[in-house]
Design a protein around this motif. Structure first.
Motif, short mmCIF file in Angstrom:
data_model
loop_
_atom_site.label_atom_id
_atom_site.label_comp_id
_atom_site.label_asym_id
_atom_site.label_seq_id
_atom_site.Cartn_x
_atom_site.Cartn_y
_atom_site.Cartn_z
N ALA A 36 0.83 -1.20 0.00
CA ALA A 36 0.00 0.00 0.00
C ALA A 36 0.86 1.25 0.00
O ALA A 36 0.57 2.22 -0.71
N MET A 37 1.94 1.25 0.78
CA MET A 37 2.83 2.40 0.79
C MET A 37 3.61 2.51 -0.51
O MET A 37 3.85 3.62 -1.01
N ALA A 38 3.99 1.37 -1.08
CA ALA A 38 4.75 1.39 -2.34
C ALA A 38 3.93 1.98 -3.47
O ALA A 38 4.46 2.69 -4.33
N ALA A 39 2.63 1.70 -3.48
CA ALA A 39 1.78 2.22 -4.55
C ALA A 39 1.76 3.74 -4.56
O ALA A 39 1.54 4.36 -5.60
N LEU A 40 2.03 4.34 -3.41
CA LEU A 40 2.01 5.79 -3.32
C LEU A 40 3.41 6.39 -3.32
O LEU A 40 3.70 7.30 -4.09
N TYR A 41 4.29 5.86 -2.46
CA TYR A 41 5.56 6.54 -2.21
C TYR A 41 6.72 6.02 -3.04
O TYR A 41 7.80 6.63 -3.03
N ASP A 42 6.55 4.91 -3.78
CA ASP A 42 7.59 4.45 -4.68
C ASP A 42 7.33 4.90 -6.10
O ASP A 42 7.74 4.26 -7.07
N ARG A 86 -5.43 9.84 6.57
CA ARG A 86 -5.69 11.18 6.05
C ARG A 86 -4.44 11.76 5.39
O ARG A 86 -4.52 12.41 4.35
N VAL A 87 -3.30 11.53 6.00
CA VAL A 87 -2.05 12.02 5.39
C VAL A 87 -1.80 11.33 4.06
O VAL A 87 -1.45 11.97 3.05
N MET A 88 -2.01 10.01 4.01
CA MET A 88 -1.76 9.27 2.77
C MET A 88 -2.74 9.67 1.68
O MET A 88 -2.38 9.76 0.51
N GLN A 89 -4.00 9.91 2.05
CA GLN A 89 -4.98 10.38 1.06
C GLN A 89 -4.55 11.71 0.44
O GLN A 89 -4.57 11.90 -0.77
N THR A 90 -4.16 12.64 1.32
CA THR A 90 -3.72 13.95 0.83
C THR A 90 -2.51 13.81 -0.08
O THR A 90 -2.43 14.43 -1.14
N ASP A 91 -1.56 12.97 0.32
CA ASP A 91 -0.36 12.75 -0.49
C ASP A 91 -0.73 12.12 -1.83
O ASP A 91 -0.15 12.48 -2.87
N ALA A 92 -1.68 11.19 -1.83
CA ALA A 92 -2.07 10.52 -3.08
C ALA A 92 -2.69 11.52 -4.05
O ALA A 92 -2.40 11.50 -5.25
N ILE A 93 -3.55 12.38 -3.54
CA ILE A 93 -4.21 13.36 -4.41
C ILE A 93 -3.17 14.30 -5.02
O ILE A 93 -3.23 14.64 -6.21
N GLU A 94 -2.16 14.70 -4.21
CA GLU A 94 -1.17 15.64 -4.70
C GLU A 94 -0.12 14.97 -5.58
O GLU A 94 0.23 15.47 -6.65
N ARG A 95 0.40 13.80 -5.15
CA ARG A 95 1.52 13.16 -5.85
C ARG A 95 1.09 12.45 -7.13
O ARG A 95 1.82 12.45 -8.13
N LEU A 96 -0.07 11.85 -7.08
CA LEU A 96 -0.51 11.02 -8.21
C LEU A 96 -1.58 11.69 -9.06
O LEU A 96 -2.17 11.07 -9.94
#
Length: 395
Positions: A36-42, A86-96
């Motif tokens: 789950a973290m890799a899908a966002l942060y890798d 909530r942090v991961m959601q915000t990061d996903a919207i911005e990064r991806l």
């Protein structure tokens, strides 16, 4: 599991696939968390993958698919606490660059509602299809209800108490005596032989029932960088409007000005009446707000803006100076949110300060105390300095 094994496990989850050789591969629940973290942060900005081209590396793949993102959102809600989600959601919207997927009902129903999500939805308001709009309102309603539970009682108590104390009487009951002011006005009656003061005048806190005692104007910058501040301002404006002793107005602006006062009975309607994004014309917004002022010395004007002015700066500063000169209590909030130190125009902040207008960031928890200080006409510059010092010491 030993302390060393737990430490290795945590470091592996933090470092990702490059640490496989030295720390080993995760398994079971840890493997699912890692994916789950890799899908966002890798992945690079915009969603570019950084794993192997054949897909065998750590890199998960969210891609531009609402069902896939919805499944990922479900996964992170299972594996991580709400604050991390909530942090991961915000990061996903911005990064991806997943903003447009929020227009899909399947996606929207899977997210964890929070202030940042509401800000994103409001920025999409004008392009939101009908099939998503009703669901979006439900999401916004949930966040607004949670915020009202958090701030409403404190705000009403602080403001009502301040209004009571701002109305002074000279024949108070014992419980209504303002001892600090009573002592100050009677210092000349100090009796050295008795080491006491004989109070000839008793100053007390008065109560005026439901008469309107203060006019409050919230003037809120709705440019894109102010999203969280717009959400909190809308909720607070609705709470203040519920108090009969205040006359509350809400004005939002970018390069145009919209008066949302008539919608203050429902903060969700207020928020959907905003349109995040666009430029900024603070001067025009202040010009409109000046027309709302009928009792300068009983008026509190709160400008919520990062002060990046796209309009006529000299006129903006002159209007603020005129308001201060007429007796209006003016304060500029660079942000009204929990987002940390904001970006703002330092030159305009310094110019306002020279006019006697404090400019500082304010958290939602602090706002009721700020309003109470303004109602009692305390020195808001001292208030701002005190809170800046408190924040610098982490208290």
């Amino acid at each position: 599991m030993s302390v060393d094994e737990e430490r290795r496990r945590r470091w592996r989850l933090a470092l990702g696939e490059p640490a496989d050789e030295s720390l080993g591969q995760p398994n079971g629940r840890d493997a699912a968390m890692d994916a789950a973290m890799a899908a966002l942060y890798d992945r690079g900005p915009g969603g570019e993958g950084s794993g192997e081209a054949d897909g065998k590396g750590r890199g998960g793949n969210l891609a531009a698919s609402a069902p896939r993102v919805a499944r990922w959102l479900g996964d992170i809600r299972e594996y991580f606490p709400q604050s991390v989600v909530r942090v991961m959601q915000t990061d996903a919207i911005e990064r991806l660059n997943l903003t447009r997927l929020l227009l899909e009902p399947e996606m929207l129903s899977a997210v964890e509602p929070d202030v940042h999500l509401v800000g994103t939805l409001l920025s999409l308001n004008s392009v939101m299809p009908d099939k998503t709009r009703d669901l979006a309102r439900q999401v916004v309603r949930k966040v607004v209800d949670d915020l009202e539970k958090r701030v409403a009682q404190k705000a009403r108590a602080a403001v009502s108490g301040a209004l009571n104390r701002a109305s002074r009487i000279e024949r108070p009951r014992h419980g209504d005596i303002d001892w600090n002011r009573t002592i100050r006005v009677n210092l000349r009656h100090y009796q050295p032989e008795y080491r006491t003061i004989v109070p000839e005048r008793m100053i007390g806190y008065g109560r005026r029932g439901n008469a309107v005692q203060r006019d409050v104007i919230l003037c809120v910058d709705q440019s894109g960088s102010m999203a969280s501040s717009v959400v909190y301002s809308g909720v607070f404006a609705a709470v203040l409007a519920s108090l009969r002793t205040l006359k509350t107005s809400l004005v939002v602006f970018d390069t145009s000005v919209v008066d949302l006062t008539e919608h203050l009975h429902d903060p969700v309607e207020v928020l959907f009446g905003t349109q995040l994004g666009g430029g900024t014309d603070i001067n025009r917004a202040i010009a409109y707000s000046q027309r709302l002022i009928t009792r300068p010395r009983e008026t509190i004007f709160v400008l919520v803006s990062d002060l990046y002015e796209g309009g006529v700066r000299a006129e903006m500063l002159k209007r603020v100076g005129d308001m201060v000169g007429a007796g209006v209590q003016v304060v500029a909030l660079l942000a009204l949110s929990d987002d940390g130190a904001p970006s703002y125009d330092h030159d305009n902040a310094a110019a306002l300060s020279s006019l006697g207008v404090p400019a500082f960031a304010c958290t939602p928890d602090l706002f009721p105390e700020l309003m109470a200080a303004a109602i009692q006409r305390h020195d808001l510059r001292a208030f701002a300095e005190r809170e800046a010092t408190r924040g610098a010491h982490g208290s």
